[in-house]
Write a protein that holds these residues in place. Sequence first.
Motif, short mmCIF file in Angstrom:
data_model
loop_
_atom_site.label_atom_id
_atom_site.label_comp_id
_atom_site.label_asym_id
_atom_site.label_seq_id
_atom_site.Cartn_x
_atom_site.Cartn_y
_atom_site.Cartn_z
N ASN A 80 4.04 20.08 7.47
CA ASN A 80 5.34 19.84 7.91
C ASN A 80 6.44 20.96 6.88
N LEU A 81 6.28 20.85 5.84
CA LEU A 81 7.03 21.95 4.71
C LEU A 81 6.87 23.35 5.49
N ILE A 82 5.77 23.93 5.85
CA ILE A 82 5.61 25.21 6.00
C ILE A 82 6.33 25.47 7.37
N LYS A 83 5.94 24.52 8.26
CA LYS A 83 6.46 24.71 9.66
C LYS A 83 8.01 24.70 9.71
N LYS A 99 12.72 16.29 21.79
CA LYS A 99 12.75 17.21 20.32
C LYS A 99 14.27 17.13 19.78
N LEU A 100 15.51 16.79 20.28
CA LEU A 100 16.40 16.38 19.85
C LEU A 100 16.58 15.14 19.09
N LYS A 101 16.02 13.99 19.85
CA LYS A 101 15.74 12.64 19.07
C LYS A 101 15.00 12.89 17.77
N LYS A 102 14.04 13.80 17.60
CA LYS A 102 13.15 13.85 16.56
C LYS A 102 13.69 14.90 15.63
N ARG A 103 14.95 15.53 15.73
CA ARG A 103 15.54 16.74 14.96
C ARG A 103 14.63 17.80 15.05
N GLU A 104 13.89 18.32 16.21
CA GLU A 104 13.06 19.28 16.25
C GLU A 104 13.62 20.45 16.67
N LYS A 105 13.41 21.86 16.44
CA LYS A 105 13.75 22.92 16.89
C LYS A 105 13.15 23.43 18.13
N GLY A 106 11.86 23.03 18.05
CA GLY A 106 11.09 23.49 19.50
C GLY A 106 10.14 24.67 19.35
N ILE A 107 10.12 25.10 18.04
CA ILE A 107 9.53 26.44 17.64
C ILE A 107 8.05 26.33 17.83
N TRP A 108 7.46 25.20 16.93
CA TRP A 108 6.14 24.88 16.73
C TRP A 108 5.69 23.72 17.77
N GLN A 109 4.54 23.51 18.44
CA GLN A 109 4.07 22.39 18.89
C GLN A 109 4.00 21.38 17.77
#
Length: 177
Positions: A80-83, A99-109
């Motif tokens: 998680n820290l690396i990604k 992804k927005l709900k989980k605050r993810e940028k969408g770069i990684w699966q």
Amino acid sequence: MESQVSRYRRAQGSTFFFTAVLADRSSTLLVDHVDRLRRIYRTIQQRRPFETVAICILPDHLHAIWSLPDHDVDFSSRWNLIKSGFSRGLEAGPPSISKLKKREKGIWQRRYWEHAIRDDADLERHVDYIHFNPVKHGLVSRVRDWSLSSFHRYVDQGVLPADWGGDMRDVAGHFGE
């Protein structure tokens, strides 16, 4: 005859094989920003120690084998820290609502593949898989021609010969009649 299995020294602690993949499989982000990835990886490795037994960085995914310290199996926080460290500051495509709900940028699966290494033979198979992967994906015809791999460390240490894996140019087109 010496067993092939004895080539690799199994580290102490729990040992795992991983595959981490970008969301966009056509992306070359990992090789385009390999210095950023290396910097983040090293930082996390210093903060939360683990040994990198083998690694190969490809354009859209990476494979690694980690050996964690005794009684430590928390690889998920390290990933998680690396990604997240790698993703911070990089532009991603438009994120999905999920992804927005989980605050993810969408770069990684979201997930990654992990496999607990069972024994020395399993370790050898996975190290070989990692080192041969750039050839498998058609990025190079010889393992030694892919610079973003621990293969070169194995050669320098005398564990593998520089011509390990052969040259696919020698076999191309020579099948059948």
